[in-house]
Scaffold this motif. Structure first.
Motif, short mmCIF file in Angstrom:
data_model
loop_
_atom_site.label_atom_id
_atom_site.label_comp_id
_atom_site.label_asym_id
_atom_site.label_seq_id
_atom_site.Cartn_x
_atom_site.Cartn_y
_atom_site.Cartn_z
N GLU A 50 0.92 -1.45 -0.09
CA GLU A 50 0.09 -0.03 0.08
C GLU A 50 0.87 1.10 -0.10
O GLU A 50 1.78 1.31 0.77
N LEU A 51 0.70 1.95 -0.92
CA LEU A 51 1.32 3.28 -1.13
C LEU A 51 0.63 4.46 -1.22
O LEU A 51 -0.54 4.52 -1.60
N CYS A 52 1.10 5.60 -0.59
CA CYS A 52 0.44 6.97 -0.73
C CYS A 52 0.43 7.34 -2.24
O CYS A 52 1.26 7.02 -2.99
N GLN A 53 -0.67 8.31 -2.53
CA GLN A 53 -0.62 8.86 -4.18
C GLN A 53 0.69 9.37 -4.49
O GLN A 53 1.13 9.12 -5.54
N PRO A 54 1.35 10.40 -3.49
CA PRO A 54 2.58 10.87 -4.18
C PRO A 54 3.52 9.79 -4.34
O PRO A 54 4.36 9.90 -5.22
N CYS A 55 3.61 8.86 -3.59
CA CYS A 55 5.00 7.91 -3.52
C CYS A 55 4.50 7.14 -4.93
O CYS A 55 5.36 6.79 -5.74
N HIS A 56 3.32 6.55 -4.95
CA HIS A 56 2.75 6.09 -6.13
C HIS A 56 3.18 6.43 -7.37
O HIS A 56 3.81 5.81 -8.60
N SER A 57 2.67 7.78 -7.59
CA SER A 57 3.04 8.26 -8.66
C SER A 57 4.34 8.69 -9.10
O SER A 57 4.78 8.61 -10.12
N THR A 58 5.15 8.97 -8.01
CA THR A 58 6.79 9.08 -8.32
C THR A 58 7.50 7.83 -8.53
O THR A 58 8.19 7.91 -9.40
#
Length: 106
Positions: A50-58
Motif C-alpha cells: 500500500e502506497l500513498c498517492q505521491p509515492c505511487h505516482s513518483t
C-alpha cells in the motif's frame, strides 16, 4: 435565522488517518495498491504494498515497469533505489497528500 459563517480562526477538523504508506512510512488519509512486480511484467497475483498517492505516482514517474520487475520487486529494494532517494528525503518531511498525475511528462 442566520447561519454562522466560518471564520479563518475556526480550527479545521483533523483529517482522518487511514493507513501507512509502505514506502515513505508516513501516516496518510488514502493509500493505493502497488504491485511490486508490475502486472504487465507477470505480477498480477504477486506481492503488493500500500502506497500513498505521491509515492505511487513518483515510483511510476521515475522507474519503468521493467526496472521495477527486475531490480525493485521488494519494498526494501524500492526504498533503496537511487532514483527515489531525493524524493523520499523530501516527502518524509512534508505533509503532502496529493500530487497531480505526472506520468504524462515522460
Amino acid at each position: 435565522m442566520r447561519k454562522k459563517r466560518a471564520t479563518p480562526s475556526d480550527p479545521s477538523p483533523p483529517s482522518p488517518v487511514v493507513g501507512q504508506c509502505g514506502l515513505c512510512e508516513r501516516q496518510v488519509q488514502q493509500t493505493s495498491r502497488h504491485h511490486l512486480v508490475p502486472r504487465e511484467e507477470g505480477g498480477r497475483y504477486g506481492p503488493v504494498v500500500e502506497l500513498c498517492q505521491p509515492c505511487h505516482s513518483t515510483v511510476h514517474l521515475l522507474l519503468d515497469n521493467k526496472e521495477l520487475a527486475r531490480h525493485y520487486n521488494t519494498v526494501e529494494r524500492l526504498r533503496e533505489a537511487e532514483e527515489l532517494q531525493k524524493y523520499l528525503h523530501w516527502v518524509r518531511r512534508s505533509r503532502v497528500e496529493r500530487i497531480s498525475n505526472r506520468r504524462a511528462r515522460r
